[in-house]
Design a protein around this motif. Structure first.
Motif, PDB file in Angstrom:
ATOM      1  N   VAL A  22      30.295  42.812  45.069  1.00  0.00           N
ATOM      2  CA  VAL A  22      30.851  43.513  46.240  1.00  0.00           C
ATOM      3  C   VAL A  22      32.316  43.161  46.516  1.00  0.00           C
ATOM      4  O   VAL A  22      33.028  43.907  47.172  1.00  0.00           O
ATOM      5  CB  VAL A  22      30.009  43.219  47.507  1.00  0.00           C
ATOM      6  N   ARG A  23      32.757  42.029  46.004  1.00  0.00           N
ATOM      7  CA  ARG A  23      34.113  41.574  46.334  1.00  0.00           C
ATOM      8  C   ARG A  23      34.569  40.603  45.248  1.00  0.00           C
ATOM      9  O   ARG A  23      33.731  39.934  44.621  1.00  0.00           O
ATOM     10  CB  ARG A  23      34.058  40.846  47.689  1.00  0.00           C
ATOM     11  N   GLU A  25      37.945  37.782  44.142  1.00  0.00           N
ATOM     12  CA  GLU A  25      39.190  37.118  44.538  1.00  0.00           C
ATOM     13  C   GLU A  25      39.475  36.016  43.528  1.00  0.00           C
ATOM     14  O   GLU A  25      38.582  35.202  43.236  1.00  0.00           O
ATOM     15  CB  GLU A  25      39.021  36.512  45.934  1.00  0.00           C
ATOM     16  N   HIS A  30      32.019  37.942  44.051  1.00  0.00           N
ATOM     17  CA  HIS A  30      31.009  37.724  45.092  1.00  0.00           C
ATOM     18  C   HIS A  30      29.971  38.840  45.002  1.00  0.00           C
ATOM     19  O   HIS A  30      30.322  40.021  44.988  1.00  0.00           O
ATOM     20  CB  HIS A  30      31.665  37.709  46.471  1.00  0.00           C
ATOM     21  N   CYS A  52      42.143  40.920  42.430  1.00  0.00           N
ATOM     22  CA  CYS A  52      42.739  41.341  43.710  1.00  0.00           C
ATOM     23  C   CYS A  52      44.035  40.587  44.018  1.00  0.00           C
ATOM     24  O   CYS A  52      44.234  40.082  45.123  1.00  0.00           O
ATOM     25  CB  CYS A  52      41.736  41.190  44.853  1.00  0.00           C
TER      26      CYS A  52
END
Ligand code: PLP
Length: 415
Positions: A22-23, A25, A30, A52
């Motif tokens: 979902v994410r 970095e 994540h 990102c």
């Protein structure tokens, strides 16, 4: 429940459920279930600085609000012009023209078409392509044709064209490769395509810089176009910006993709020297380069690439790569030599072979290892019994320790 999404290189009868991310970095992904994964292979070798990256994210957002897309046949835009200027500035000398596409495979397809197109417009009947054993250049029909034949492409064999193949330069037998290339070049093929210094999907097979230099020299002597596929090796992976630099090689054609946008969004380029471009340039429309795709040089992707080029120009990326490479070398040296064979490393790419009889891409070992690593919070994707790492350049010491602790544990478990 059966997945409605058909995933690449995925056996849906075995690999479900598929983790949902979902994410992201830096070096971390994540997942929807709250777990976190260290992206130890840069999400199939694309992410360079880290996921990102704020400068790349900002460039994408800014560009998306101004010019999202425009036809590139007969029109241009500043993000593409900036990327072309920037890439030519840092590429090996002689590469002066940039053709955009959107993946490593398309960059290679374009390279092959440029090579054949060149010999066609100069009226010479050179049509065959030379390749190196164990190569991988993509999954489209042309790129499968110039790649290693086997499980990846057996079903599609009727669609593939014939190529000449020279052996991989195994340590101690490099001269056999060079002799085979010289003999094959004498038959006047159109081009030789090779992954410089390391063959990726073929098993992370590394060969020396002098062999690359000699291969380029043999091609030059026979006037065979030399195509460097830097789709994996480009953007710092081998310790220099491009692998060709280490051998002082200026190819006639060079393919770049993956890290050109820092790995944020699809874009690729095929660079060509003046000879190829000028042969096509004419008032005769029949001599133009007949290739295009709807999203060629998409402005949003180009803005991401321009931001990536600015990062390379303004930050000490090579310093970061040197630090990471040294840390990876330390961790590699600590692995048990009785369990792991053939340690090899070039820059931030490192690989070892698990000593076992269970090998080959379709052995069960690869998926078992993948699941073992996933349980330990790692995205690793071994090629059969070859475990490799290719982390983003922001990967820190703690993350490297997690990666190599899990590899050592896997060795003890599976060997
Ligand atoms: N060439 C090389 C050397 C690669 O490693 C790859 C992909 O891994 C490709 C071409 C194909 O790139 P893409 O997957 O972006 O089509």
């Amino acid at each position: 429940m059966t997945s409605s999404v058909w995933h690449p290189f995925t056996q849906h009868g075995l690999n479900e459920p598929i983790p949902q991310v979902v994410r992201a970095e830096g070096a971390l992904l994540h997942c929807a279930d709250g777990s976190t994964l260290i992206d130890a292979i840069s999400s199939w070798w694309v992410t360079t600085h880290g996921h990102c990256h704020p400068r790349i994210v900002a460039a994408i957002a800014d560009q998306a609000a101004r010019l999202d897309q425009v036809i590139f046949a007969g029109y241009t835009h500043e993000p593409a012009e900036a990327v072309a200027r920037g890439v030519i500035d840092i590429a090996p000398s002689g590469l002066q023209h940039v053709f955009f596409s959107d993946s490593g495979s398309t960059a290679v397809e374009v390279a092959l078409k440029m090579a054949l197109g060149y010999w066609n417009v100069v009226d010479s009947r050179r049509v065959s392509i030379l390749v190196m054993e164990h190569s991988y250049h993509g999954d489209t029909i042309g790129t499968m044709s110039v790649g290693e034949r086997g499980a990846f492409n057996r079903a599609y064999e009727p669609l593939l064209f014939d190529v000449g193949t020279i052996p991989f330069p195994v340590a101690g037998s490099e001269q056999a490769t060079l002799d085979a290339l010289a003999a094959a070049c004498a038959a006047k093929p159109a081009a030789f395509i090779v992954e410089p210094l390391v063959l990726g999907a073929g098993g992370m097979l590394v060969y020396p810089t002098w062999v690359l230099r000699e291969m380029a020299a043999i091609c030059a002597r026979h006037d065979v176009l030399f195509i460097a596929d830097e789709v994996m090796t480009g953007w710092g992976r081998t310790g220099t910006l491009f692998a060709c630099e280490q051998a002082g090689v200026s190819p006639d054609i060079m393919c770049l993709a993956k890290g050109i946008t820092g790995g944020a969004i699809p874009l690729a380029v095929t660079l060509a020297n003046g000879r190829l471009f000028e042969a096509h340039r004419s008032t005769d429309r029949a001599r133009m380069f007949f290739h295009s795709s709807s999203y060629t040089a998409n402005p949003i992707a180009c803005a991401a690439a321009a931001a990536n080029l600015a990062i390379w120009a303004e930050e000490d990326v090579l310093g970061r790569i040197a630090t990471l490479s040294a840390a990876v070398a330390d961790r590699m040296a600590a692995l048990d030599g009785a369990i792991f064979a053939n340690p090899r490393q070039i820059g931030t790419i490192a690989a070892i072979d698990l000593v076992t009889d269970d090998r080959g891409y379709l052995s069960t070992l690869g998926p078992e290892l993948r699941a073992f690593f996933l349980e330990r919070g790692l995205l690793l994707r071994p090629l059969g019994n070859t475990i490799y790492v290719m982390p983003p350049y922001c990967t820190d010491a703690g993350q490297l320790t997690c990666i190599f602790d899990a590899i050592a544990e896997a060795g003890a478990h599976f060997a």
